[in-house]
Design a protein around this motif. Structure first.
Motif, mmCIF file in Angstrom:
data_model
loop_
_atom_site.group_PDB
_atom_site.id
_atom_site.type_symbol
_atom_site.label_atom_id
_atom_site.label_comp_id
_atom_site.label_asym_id
_atom_site.label_seq_id
_atom_site.Cartn_x
_atom_site.Cartn_y
_atom_site.Cartn_z
ATOM 1 N N ASN A 1 -0.224 4.550 -7.648
ATOM 2 C CA ASN A 1 -0.134 3.807 -6.399
ATOM 3 C C ASN A 1 -1.541 3.588 -5.841
ATOM 4 O O ASN A 1 -1.925 4.134 -4.820
ATOM 5 N N PHE B 1 1.067 -2.888 4.134
ATOM 6 C CA PHE B 1 2.294 -2.118 3.916
ATOM 7 C C PHE B 1 3.458 -3.042 3.558
ATOM 8 O O PHE B 1 3.427 -4.237 3.855
ATOM 9 N N HIS C 1 0.814 -1.221 0.000
ATOM 10 C CA HIS C 1 0.000 0.000 0.000
ATOM 11 C C HIS C 1 0.844 1.266 0.000
ATOM 12 O O HIS C 1 0.344 2.340 -0.288
ATOM 13 N N ASP C 2 2.117 1.153 0.338
ATOM 14 C CA ASP C 2 2.909 2.363 0.572
ATOM 15 C C ASP C 2 4.162 2.414 -0.300
ATOM 16 O O ASP C 2 5.164 2.978 0.091
ATOM 17 N N GLN C 3 4.077 1.801 -1.481
ATOM 18 C CA GLN C 3 5.259 1.791 -2.343
ATOM 19 C C GLN C 3 4.992 2.657 -3.567
ATOM 20 O O GLN C 3 4.185 2.290 -4.421
ATOM 21 N N PHE C 4 5.607 3.803 -3.648
ATOM 22 C CA PHE C 4 5.392 4.677 -4.798
ATOM 23 C C PHE C 4 6.443 4.351 -5.853
ATOM 24 O O PHE C 4 7.554 4.834 -5.834
ATOM 25 N N ASN D 1 -2.670 -1.794 6.724
ATOM 26 C CA ASN D 1 -3.447 -0.568 6.887
ATOM 27 C C ASN D 1 -4.906 -1.001 7.032
ATOM 28 O O ASN D 1 -5.223 -2.183 6.897
ATOM 29 N N GLN E 1 -4.152 -1.513 -4.708
ATOM 30 C CA GLN E 1 -3.112 -2.517 -4.422
ATOM 31 C C GLN E 1 -3.703 -3.827 -3.923
ATOM 32 O O GLN E 1 -3.201 -4.906 -4.273
ATOM 33 N N ASP F 1 -8.640 3.505 -1.712
ATOM 34 C CA ASP F 1 -8.009 2.848 -0.579
ATOM 35 C C ASP F 1 -7.707 1.389 -0.839
ATOM 36 O O ASP F 1 -7.918 0.532 0.006
#
Ligand SMILES: *[C@@H]1O[C@H](CO)[C@@H](O)[C@H](O)[C@H]1NC(C)=O
Ligand SMILES: *[C@@H]1O[C@H](CO)[C@@H](O)[C@H](O)[C@H]1NC(C)=O
Ligand SMILES: *[C@@H]1O[C@H](CO)[C@@H](O)[C@H](O)[C@H]1NC(C)=O
Ligand SMILES: *[C@@H]1O[C@H](CO)[C@@H](O)[C@H](O)[C@H]1NC(C)=O
Ligand SMILES: *[C@@H]1O[C@H](CO)[C@@H](O)[C@H](O)[C@H]1NC(C)=O
Ligand SMILES: *[C@@H]1O[C@H](CO)[C@@H](O)[C@H](O)[C@H]1NC(C)=O
Ligand SMILES: *[C@@H]1O[C@H](CO)[C@@H](O)[C@H](O)[C@H]1NC(C)=O
Ligand SMILES: *[C@@H]1O[C@H](CO)[C@@H](O)[C@H](O)[C@H]1NC(C)=O
Ligand SMILES: *[C@@H]1O[C@H](CO)[C@@H](O)[C@H](O)[C@H]1NC(C)=O
Length: 819
Positions: free
Chosen positions: A511, A575, A502-505, A581, A514, A606
Motif C-alpha cells: 500500500n 483517500f 491512499h487508504d486502501q489495503f 491526505n 499511490q 507517503d
C-alpha cells in the motif's frame, strides 16, 4: 533503483567542449545538402569512442566487461567493493575476487548474476594450500602512474593486470565467455579455480558439480536468489580449458574445493560435500608451456536450463577457442549497431563524441537475449530478460531503439508478449528469469505502445502479432493479478475510483506510492489508447484516453510550497472517500525537512516513488497543456519550472525528472529547454568513471544522455520527438526496417558552450527536405520513416519560439490529442 546519494548542490561547471573556441573556422567547410545522404560513414569505428568505464565508481554500477549488444553473457571482473552490483569497481583500492559470466548493468537491489567466477593462481605453495575462497584469493590490481587501475575495456573485450602479475583478458559470444589467463614467466604450476556458487550474494543452494580428470571439463550449477524480488533461479555452467599455443595435456592435479580446502583427486562434489558450504568449485594444476609465458584459454558456457545445454552453447558458439576471432566478431556487432547513428566530428571535442557513443553503447547492454534459456516454458518466441526495470527504461531506451534498432526492439516486444501469454501479465521488473518488485505503473504498456505506434505497418513482418500485443495491454489494464507487487496493476480500485487511494489495503501488493502510481497508470492508459486508435477500436480509444485524464484526480489545487511564491496546486495522496491526505511537497527532495527517501526500502513512504510531489506534479507527459492549466497558466508554469531548477528540485538521478528540462517547449519557450537540457548534461554527465550522478539503471541514463546530445527528447507511444539542437554539426540515424537515413543538420553550428549556457545553440527555424516545417519544437515520426534531411537554423537568441502555425506547439491530449 538508486541508492541514496548526497546530491551535489553546487552547479559544477564540469563539461568542457574544447573545440568551442576554434569551431567557427570549420563552419566554412560544412558539407553541402547533397552530401549528407552519402553512405560513407563519418565515424568508421564508433567502438573506439566507447568508454565502458563511465559510471564504474560512485554508485553508477555500470558493467564494463565483455558482452555483445544485448548479450546474455556479460563476462567481467568482480571486486570486493560494496558497490559491486555489476561486479566491477573502478576504484583500484578494491580487490579482484573473480571473473564471472553474467551480470546486469547500472542496477540497485542485491548484487545480481555474478555467477561462475574463474580465478587464476600463480604461486600457491601446493595444490592443497591454494586459498580458494573469496577472501583467500582476492588480489589487488596493478595501479598505473595516474592512480587508475591497470584495466582496459572496449566493446566486446576487457583486460586487467593483477598485482600477482597474471594478465586476464575476457571476450564473449551470446551465451559463452572466453577468458585468457597469462601467467608470469617462470610459473611452474599454473592453477585455475572454477567457482560454482559465489554469485555476489552468497545465496546458493543445491549445488551440483563434476569434473573430468582427463580433460578438466567442469559441469555444475546451483540455485540462487534473485536481485530485487522474492524469487530464485537456477543457473548452470560448462567450463573447458585449452593451452594457447601449446598442448595443455591432462591436468597434473585436480580436485573439488570447499572454502579454502582443495581436496586432491576428487571429481564429484558429492565425494566431499558433507554439510552446507556456500563456496565451492573445482581446482586444477596445469602443465606450463614448454617455453615462454604460459597462457591458458578458459571457455565458459552458461545456461539457465542445464549444464548439458551450457556445454552445447559453448561448443556451438566457440568451437575453436579463437580468442581474437571472438573478440573481433564482437566488436563488429557493436560497430554495426553503433554505426547506425553517425555524428559529424568536425568542430566537436573528442569528449563529446565519446560521451555520445558511450551513452549509445549502454543503451544496448540490457535487456539481454536469453532466447533458448527460459526454464519456465517452451516457446518458439524470443525470450529476453533483465528488464531491470521497465519503469526506468520505458521513457528513453525503447524510443532510441525505434530510431536505429527496431529489429531488436521487435524481438524484445515478442518476448514480452510471450511472457504475458504464459504468466498472464507483461513483465515489469525481471532479472535472471525471476519477477522483481514493481516501482509504479505497468510500464511494458508504453514500451509495447511505442513499438506499435511506430511500427504497426511492419509488425507482421517483424513477427509481432497485433492481436496478441493488444490482448497483453488489455490484461495489464483490466485484470488485477493476485500479486500486483510483481506484475500488473492494482486494477480493480483503479477502475472503480479512477485513482489509487491512499487508504486502501488491498491484498496482493504494498500500500505505497499511490499518488505516483495514479500518474503512471494515467500515462499507461494513454499509451493503450494510442494502440486502440490504430487498431480502429474507437470505444477502447475513448475509454483509455478518458482514463489517461485520471492524473487530475490526485491534483489538490490548494497546496503551496515553502519558498515558492505563486506556486499553487500539487499532486497529493487521496483517500478513497475523495478527501486528500497531505504530503509535504518537498518530501523526498533534498529540501525535505524529514529527510525521507522514496526508495522501495524507505520506511517513510507517503505516496511517491523516487521523486518528490514537486517532481511528480510535472509528470503528465501526454497532457502538458492540461498541466499548464492546472498550474494556473503559461507564466505560472514557466516560473514553477524555473523554481524547480533554481532550487534543485530537479533530480538528475531519477527518471521521473528526465523530461523536465524539455518542458518549456509546451510554454512556447524552447530556448529555455535547450538551455536547461544542456546545463543538465554539463552539470551531471561526463566521461569520467564517476560521470553518472547515480545508477545507470540498465541504460535508462545512457539512452537519456544520447537523446539530449542528439537534440531530441521522445514521448513514448506517440509519433513526436521534442526537438532542440544536437551537439553536432550533423547527426544521422539509419533505420534498418525502413532502409532509410534521416539526417539532422545544424545550420550555423559553432560548437558547444562549455557550461551549457549561451552560445549559438537555439533553434530558430526548421526545414525538412528543403521545405519550412510546421514547428521548430518537434519532429514527426514521418520525418524518420521516409528518410529526410532536417535543417535547423541556429541563433544565439534564447527567445526563440515553436513557430506561428496552429500546429507549432507539441501536441497534448486535451488540446486535440495526437495523430
Ligand atoms: C584487499 O585485500 C587485502 C588483502 O586481503 C586487504 O588487506 C584489503 O583490505 C582489501 N581491500 C578492500 C578494499 O577490501
Ligand atoms: C597489462 O600488461 C600487458 C603487458 O604484459 C600490457 O600489454 C597491457 O597493456 C597491460 N594492461 C592491460 C589493461 O591489459
Ligand atoms: C521443454 O521441452 C523439453 C524437451 O521436450 C523438456 O525436457 C522440458 O521439460 C520442457 N520445459 C518445460 C518448462 O516445459
Ligand atoms: C481548496 O480551497 C477551496 C477554498 O477554500 C475549497 O473550496 C476547496 O474545497 C479546496 N479544495 C481541496 C481539494 O481541498
Ligand atoms: C476520509 O477518509 C480518511 C482516511 O480514511 C478519514 O481520515 C477522513 O475522516 C474521511 N473523511 C470523510 C469526510 O469521511
Ligand atoms: C496521511 O498522511 C500521513 C503523513 O504522511 C500519514 O502518517 C497517515 O498515515 C496518512 N493517513 C492515512 C489515513 O493513511
Ligand atoms: C562528472 O560527473 C559527476 C556526476 O554528476 C560529478 O560528480 C563530477 O564532478 C564530474 N566530473 C568532472 C571532471 O566533470
Ligand atoms: C536499401 O537502400 C539502398 C539505397 O539507399 C539500396 O541500395 C538497397 O538495395 C536497399 N536495401 C533493401 C533491402 O531494400
Ligand atoms: C557560459 O558560456 C557562455 C558562452 O561561452 C557565456 O556567454 C556565459 O557567460 C557562460 N555562463 C556562465 C554562467 O558561466
Amino acid at each position: 533503483m538508486h541508492q541514496l546519494f548526497a546530491l551535489a548542490l553546487l552547479l559544477a561547471i564540469v563539461y568542457k567542449d574544447i573545440a568551442y573556441a576554434q569551431s567557427t573556422i570549420s563552419q566554412l567547410s560544412a558539407p553541402s545538402a547533397t552530401s549528407v545522404t552519402s553512405t560513407r560513414p563519418l565515424i568508421k569505428d564508433p567502438a573506439s569512442f566507447v568508454l565502458p568505464f563511465i559510471g564504474t565508481t560512485n554508485g553508477g554500477h555500470v558493467f564494463p566487461g565483455a558482452t555483445l549488444p544485448h548479450g546474455m553473457v556479460k563476462a567481467g571482473m568482480d571486486t570486493d567493493s560494496p558497490g559491486n552490483h555489476a561486479g566491477y569497481d573502478g576504484d583500484p583500492s578494491f580487490n579482484a575476487t573473480g571473473f564471472s559470466q553474467l551480470h546486469d548493468s547500472g542496477t540497485g537491489g542485491a548484487v545480481p548474476l555474478s555467477n561462475f567466477k574463474i580465478w587464476p593462481f600463480a604461486q600457491c605453495s601446493s595444490f592443497e594450500k591454494c586459498a580458494t575462497s573469496i577472501n583467500g584469493r582476492k588480489t589487488l590490481r596493478k595501479v598505473l602512474a595516474d592512480g587508475t587501475p591497470d584495466d582496459f575495456a572496449s566493446p566486446g573485450y576487457f583486460s586487467t593486470n593483477l598485482t600477482n602479475s597474471i594478465r586476464v583478458e575476457l571476450t564473449a559470444t551470446r551465451r559463452t565467455a572466453l577468458h585468457r589467463y597469462t601467467f608470469p614467466a617462470g610459473t611452474k604450476n599454473p592453477r585455475i579455480a572454477v567457482d560454482i556458487t559465489n554469485d555476489g550474494q552468497r545465496s546458493s543452494t543445491n549445488p551440483v558439480m563434476t569434473l573430468d580428470p582427463e580433460t578438466a571439463q567442469v559441469e555444475g550449477g546451483a540455485s540462487f536468489a534473485a536481485s530485487f524480488g522474492p524469487g530464485r533461479y537456477e543457473a548452470f555452467t560448462c567450463v573447458s580449458f585449452k593451452g594457447d599455443g601449446f598442448e595443455l595435456g591432462k591436468p597434473t592435479e585436480y580436485g573439488v574445493w570447499l572454502a579454502d580446502f582443495p581436496v586432491k583427486g576428487t571429481t564429484n562434489l558429492l565425494q566431499v560435500y558433507y554439510g552446507f558450504v556456500d563456496q565451492l568449485g573445482a581446482l586444477f594444476t596445469f602443465n606450463p608451456a614448454p617455453r615462454g609465458k604460459t597462457t591458458v584459454l578458459v571457455r565458459i558456457g552458461v545456461s539457465f536450463i542445464s549444464s548439458k545445454q551450457a556445454c552445447q552453447n559453448a561448443e556451438e558458439e566457440i568451437p575453436d577457442f579463437g580468442f581474437e576471432r571472438v573478440r573481433s566478431a564482437a566488436r563488429q556487432q557493436w560497430n554495426d549497431v553503433l554505426g547506425r547513428v553517425q555524428v559529424d566530428p568536425t568542430g566537436v571535442s573528442r569528449e563529446t563524441i565519446q560521451l555520445f557513443y558511450s551513452s549509445l553503447y549502454r543503451t544496448h547492454i540490457s535487456p539481454a537475449d536469453y532466447t533458448g534459456e527460459n526454464p519456465k516454458w517452451n516457446s518458439t518466441e524470443p525470450y529476453y530478460d533483465s528488464f531491470y526495470c521497465n519503469w526506468d527504461t520505458y521513457r528513453t531506451l525503447y524510443p532510441l531503439l525505434s530510431l536505429h534498432d527496431p529489429i531488436t526492439f521487435a524481438k524484445i516486444v515478442r518476448g514480452m508478449v510471450d511472457i504475458q501469454k504464459n504468466e498472464g501479465w507483461l513483465p515489469e521488473c525481471r532479472g535472471a528469469t525471476a519477477m522483481h518488485f514493481i516501482q509504479g505503473g505497468s510500464n511494458a504498456d508504453p514500451i509495447l505502445g511505442e513499438f506499435f505506434v511506430k511500427f504497426h505497418e511492419h509488425a507482421a513482418e517483424l513477427g509481432v502479432s497485433a492481436n496478441d500485443l493488444y490482448n497483453a495491454l488489455l490484461a495489464d489494464a483490466e485484470i488485477q493479478p493476485p500479486n500486483w507487487n510483481l506484475q500488473g496493476r492494482q486494477a480493480n480500485i483503479w477502475k472503480e475510483l479512477n485513482y489509487i487511494p491512499h487508504d486502501q489495503f488491498d491484498a496482493g501488493g504494498a500500500n505505497t506510492k499511490q499518488a505516483s502510481r495514479t500518474l503512471e497508470h494515467a500515462f499507461n492508459d494513454f499509451t493503450i489508447s494510442q494502440v486502440s486508435k490504430i487498431l480502429g477500436k474507437a470505444d477502447d480509444a475513448e475509454k483509455y484516453s478518458k482514463r489517461a485524464g485520471n492524473f487530475a484526480n490526485v491534483w489538490n489545487p490548494n497546496i503551496t510550497v515553502p519558498g515558492g511564491p505563486g506556486i499553487l496546486g500539487m499532486v497529493q495522496p487521496r483517500f478513497a472517500n475523495g478527501t486528500f491526505n497531505f504530503t509535504d511537497p518537498r518530501h523526498c527532495s533534498i529540501h525535505d525537512p524529514a529527510q525521507a527517501t522514496c526508495f522501495l526500502n524507505a520506511a517513510n513512504r507517503d505516496g511517491f516513488y523516487e521523486g518528490s510531489p514537486i517532481v511528480y506534479s510535472q509528470y503528465v507527459p501526454h497532457d502538458t497543456a492540461k498541466l499548464i492549466e492546472l498550474q494556473g497558466g503559461v507564466d505560472k508554469f514557466v516560473s514553477r519550472l524555473n523554481f524547480i531548477f533554481e532550487q534543485d528540485y530537479f533530480e538528475s538521478t531519477n527518471e521521473p525528472s528526465q523530461q523536465m528540462p524539455f518542458m518549456y517547449h509546451y510554454a512556447n519557450r524552447p530556448g529555455l529547454s535547450t538551455q536547461k537540457a544542456r546545463q543538465t548534461i554539463a552539470q551531471f554527465f561526463n566521461t569520467s568513471t564517476n560521470g553518472l550522478p547515480g545508477n545507470d539503471d540498465s541504460g535508462a541514463m545512457g539512452s537519456y544522455v544520447a537523446f539530449y546530445l542528439a537534440g531530441l527528447y521522445p514521448l513514448p507511444a506517440t509519433r513526436q520527438f521534442l526537438l532542440s539542437s544536437p551537439y553536432f554539426r550533423q547527426i544521422s540515424f539509419f533505420n534498418p526496417v525502413f532502409n532509410t537515413t534521416t539526417t539532422i543538420r545544424s545550420g550555423g553550428f559553432v560548437g558547444n558552450p562549455a557550461n551549457g549556457t549561451g552560445g549559438r545553440v537555439f533553434v530558430k527555424s526548421v526545414t525538412v527536405n528543403g521545405k519550412p516545417y510546421r514547428s521548430s519544437c518537434y519532429l514527426d515520426w514521418d520525418v524518420f520513416t521516409s528518410g529526410s534531411v532536417v535543417e535547423l537554423t541556429l541563433t544565439d537568441n534564447i527567445g526563440v519560439t515553436c513557430g506561428k502555425g496552429k500546429d507549432a506547439l507539441p501536441p497534448s491530449l486535451s488540446t486535440g490529442g495526437y495523430d
